[in-house]
Design a protein around this motif. Structure first.
Motif, PDB file in Angstrom:
ATOM      1  N   GLN A 155       0.848  -1.178   0.000  1.00  0.00           N
ATOM      2  CA  GLN A 155       0.000   0.000   0.000  1.00  0.00           C
ATOM      3  C   GLN A 155       0.888   1.233   0.000  1.00  0.00           C
ATOM      4  O   GLN A 155       1.980   1.226   0.587  1.00  0.00           O
ATOM      5  N   LEU A 156       0.459   2.274  -0.688  1.00  0.00           N
ATOM      6  CA  LEU A 156       1.193   3.529  -0.691  1.00  0.00           C
ATOM      7  C   LEU A 156       0.652   4.425   0.408  1.00  0.00           C
ATOM      8  O   LEU A 156      -0.564   4.588   0.553  1.00  0.00           O
ATOM      9  N   VAL A 157       1.557   4.992   1.192  1.00  0.00           N
ATOM     10  CA  VAL A 157       1.171   5.956   2.217  1.00  0.00           C
ATOM     11  C   VAL A 157       1.795   7.296   1.861  1.00  0.00           C
ATOM     12  O   VAL A 157       2.935   7.358   1.391  1.00  0.00           O
ATOM     13  N   ASP A 158       1.037   8.351   2.064  1.00  0.00           N
ATOM     14  CA  ASP A 158       1.467   9.665   1.596  1.00  0.00           C
ATOM     15  C   ASP A 158       2.569  10.232   2.480  1.00  0.00           C
ATOM     16  O   ASP A 158       2.512  10.154   3.710  1.00  0.00           O
ATOM     17  N   SER A 159       3.573  10.801   1.833  1.00  0.00           N
ATOM     18  CA  SER A 159       4.648  11.499   2.538  1.00  0.00           C
ATOM     19  C   SER A 159       5.048  12.701   1.708  1.00  0.00           C
ATOM     20  O   SER A 159       5.528  12.543   0.586  1.00  0.00           O
ATOM     21  N   GLN A 160       4.860  13.886   2.243  1.00  0.00           N
ATOM     22  CA  GLN A 160       5.176  15.114   1.519  1.00  0.00           C
ATOM     23  C   GLN A 160       6.507  15.726   1.939  1.00  0.00           C
ATOM     24  O   GLN A 160       6.877  16.791   1.469  1.00  0.00           O
ATOM     25  N   GLY A 161       7.223  15.047   2.813  1.00  0.00           N
ATOM     26  CA  GLY A 161       8.522  15.556   3.240  1.00  0.00           C
ATOM     27  C   GLY A 161       9.181  14.586   4.199  1.00  0.00           C
ATOM     28  O   GLY A 161       8.507  13.817   4.896  1.00  0.00           O
ATOM     29  N   ALA A 162      10.533  14.618   4.251  1.00  0.00           N
ATOM     30  CA  ALA A 162      11.309  13.723   5.123  1.00  0.00           C
ATOM     31  C   ALA A 162      10.890  12.276   4.948  1.00  0.00           C
ATOM     32  O   ALA A 162      10.735  11.521   5.920  1.00  0.00           O
ATOM     33  N   THR A 163      10.718  11.880   3.680  1.00  0.00           N
ATOM     34  CA  THR A 163      10.235  10.526   3.399  1.00  0.00           C
ATOM     35  C   THR A 163      11.179   9.464   3.941  1.00  0.00           C
ATOM     36  O   THR A 163      10.732   8.411   4.432  1.00  0.00           O
ATOM     37  N   GLU A 164      12.484   9.734   3.892  1.00  0.00           N
ATOM     38  CA  GLU A 164      13.451   8.739   4.350  1.00  0.00           C
ATOM     39  C   GLU A 164      13.289   8.419   5.832  1.00  0.00           C
ATOM     40  O   GLU A 164      13.700   7.353   6.291  1.00  0.00           O
ATOM     41  N   GLY A 165      12.683   9.339   6.606  1.00  0.00           N
ATOM     42  CA  GLY A 165      12.515   9.116   8.034  1.00  0.00           C
ATOM     43  C   GLY A 165      11.291   8.302   8.403  1.00  0.00           C
ATOM     44  O   GLY A 165      11.122   7.942   9.575  1.00  0.00           O
ATOM     45  N   THR A 166      10.449   7.982   7.426  1.00  0.00           N
ATOM     46  CA  THR A 166       9.207   7.269   7.759  1.00  0.00           C
ATOM     47  C   THR A 166       9.463   5.858   8.261  1.00  0.00           C
ATOM     48  O   THR A 166       8.687   5.342   9.067  1.00  0.00           O
ATOM     49  N   ILE A 167      10.534   5.234   7.807  1.00  0.00           N
ATOM     50  CA  ILE A 167      10.826   3.870   8.269  1.00  0.00           C
ATOM     51  C   ILE A 167      11.260   3.896   9.727  1.00  0.00           C
ATOM     52  O   ILE A 167      10.782   3.107  10.552  1.00  0.00           O
ATOM     53  N   ARG A 168      12.140   4.828  10.065  1.00  0.00           N
ATOM     54  CA  ARG A 168      12.568   4.951  11.464  1.00  0.00           C
ATOM     55  C   ARG A 168      11.387   5.299  12.369  1.00  0.00           C
ATOM     56  O   ARG A 168      11.328   4.873  13.522  1.00  0.00           O
ATOM     57  N   ASN A 169      10.439   6.063  11.821  1.00  0.00           N
ATOM     58  CA  ASN A 169       9.270   6.467  12.606  1.00  0.00           C
ATOM     59  C   ASN A 169       8.163   5.413  12.610  1.00  0.00           C
ATOM     60  O   ASN A 169       7.080   5.653  13.158  1.00  0.00           O
ATOM     61  N   LEU A 170       8.413   4.285  11.952  1.00  0.00           N
ATOM     62  CA  LEU A 170       7.499   3.141  11.929  1.00  0.00           C
ATOM     63  C   LEU A 170       6.180   3.446  11.234  1.00  0.00           C
ATOM     64  O   LEU A 170       5.149   2.830  11.540  1.00  0.00           O
ATOM     65  N   THR A 171       6.214   4.373  10.283  1.00  0.00           N
ATOM     66  CA  THR A 171       5.010   4.658   9.502  1.00  0.00           C
ATOM     67  C   THR A 171       5.081   4.054   8.104  1.00  0.00           C
ATOM     68  O   THR A 171       4.126   4.161   7.328  1.00  0.00           O
ATOM     69  N   ALA A 172       6.196   3.420   7.752  1.00  0.00           N
ATOM     70  CA  ALA A 172       6.345   2.735   6.471  1.00  0.00           C
ATOM     71  C   ALA A 172       7.469   1.720   6.581  1.00  0.00           C
ATOM     72  O   ALA A 172       8.311   1.798   7.486  1.00  0.00           O
ATOM     73  N   GLU A 173       7.474   0.759   5.651  1.00  0.00           N
ATOM     74  CA  GLU A 173       8.534  -0.251   5.597  1.00  0.00           C
ATOM     75  C   GLU A 173       9.509  -0.009   4.442  1.00  0.00           C
ATOM     76  O   GLU A 173      10.622  -0.553   4.443  1.00  0.00           O
ATOM     77  N   ALA A 174       9.108   0.782   3.445  1.00  0.00           N
ATOM     78  CA  ALA A 174       9.952   1.101   2.299  1.00  0.00           C
ATOM     79  C   ALA A 174       9.575   2.505   1.836  1.00  0.00           C
ATOM     80  O   ALA A 174       8.567   3.076   2.269  1.00  0.00           O
ATOM     81  N   VAL A 175      10.395   3.074   0.952  1.00  0.00           N
ATOM     82  CA  VAL A 175      10.132   4.428   0.455  1.00  0.00           C
ATOM     83  C   VAL A 175      10.321   4.468  -1.054  1.00  0.00           C
ATOM     84  O   VAL A 175      11.076   3.671  -1.633  1.00  0.00           O
ATOM     85  N   ALA A 176       9.622   5.395  -1.688  1.00  0.00           N
ATOM     86  CA  ALA A 176       9.843   5.721  -3.096  1.00  0.00           C
ATOM     87  C   ALA A 176       9.995   7.228  -3.165  1.00  0.00           C
ATOM     88  O   ALA A 176       9.054   7.972  -2.865  1.00  0.00           O
ATOM     89  N   ASP A 177      11.191   7.681  -3.515  1.00  0.00           N
ATOM     90  CA  ASP A 177      11.460   9.111  -3.438  1.00  0.00           C
ATOM     91  C   ASP A 177      12.437   9.521  -4.520  1.00  0.00           C
ATOM     92  O   ASP A 177      13.098   8.681  -5.144  1.00  0.00           O
TER      93      ASP A 177
END
Length: 229
Positions: A155-177
């Motif tokens: 599933q895609l979850v929206d990230s409008q900034g600091a996308t690389e930090g979403t994994i550390r913040n436990l809001t995503a498992e991977a990123v596309a940036d």
């Protein structure tokens, strides 16, 4: 009326755009106060400068409110459905290069390719009861890319900034940036999948297909295209 060119309103994109046009005999400059988004064009008659954020330019082009615009190919293709029917790509400008990539944690030693990601996504859903989350602001481009490569169970979850930090913040498992050097990804202990980028982007000059030109605007556009050819 004038032919309106939308240009990024600040930073290196604006400066490099001004340099690119200057090399073709068209001088652009900011006018007014430091925080005032106004500008002027010299060296060609009937052309006006409009300073906008790069993210605004695709929609302004699609609506026909500007005739030409400089922005990233990533923004045009993400923002505009069936983009080539709405704008014409006139020139790749040779700066603002960046790749839209998919990255996963470095510790995922068994995930190196898109096939590996597909398998990991299936295993993740079986283990956790929900789909693997990929944080991005490029929903259209990433969804189409993953569909074309047979990746499911995400599933895609929206990230409008600091996308690389979403994994550390436990809001995503991977990123596309978008990335130009990969340094921020490495600093956040992420690795890019061994695959072609979702998109190779750069600053590009686009023309709207929506505007109907007056005779004066058509003449100005012809003069402008002659300078650019």
């Amino acid at each position: 009326m004038s032919v309106k060119i939308g240009v990024p309103s600040k930073g290196r994109l604006m400066e490099k755009t001004f340099d690119w046009f200057a090399a073709r005999g068209i001088a652009m400059k900011r006018t007014g106060a430091e925080r005032e988004y106004s500008g002027a064009v010299e060296g060609i008659e009937g052309v006006a400068l409009v300073l906008l954020s790069a993210s605004e330019i695709p929609r302004e082009l699609a609506a026909g409110r500007i005739h030409l615009g400089v922005t990233g190919t990533d923004l045009v293709r993400e923002t505009l459905a069936d983009w080539s029917a709405q704008v014409e790509e006139l020139a790749a400008m040779g700066f603002g290069h960046a790749d839209l990539i998919i990255a996963v944690p470095e510790c995922w030693v068994d995930v190196e390719t898109l096939d590996d990601l597909d398998a990991a996504a299936a295993a993740f859903r079986a283990d956790h009861g929900f789909r693997l989350r990929i944080a991005t602001k490029y929903h259209r481009l990433v969804r189409d890319f993953l569909r074309a490569h047979g990746v499911a169970d995400y599933q895609l979850v929206d990230s409008q900034g600091a996308t690389e930090g979403t994994i550390r913040n436990l809001t995503a498992e991977a990123v596309a940036d978008i990335t130009s050097t990969g340094e921020t990804l490495r600093a956040n202990h992420l690795k890019i999948l061994d695959a072609e980028p979702v998109l190779r982007s750069q600053a590009t000059l686009f023309a709207t297909r929506a505007a109907v030109l007056t005779p004066d605007e058509a003449a100005a556009m012809a003069r402008l295209r002659a300078c650019l050819s």
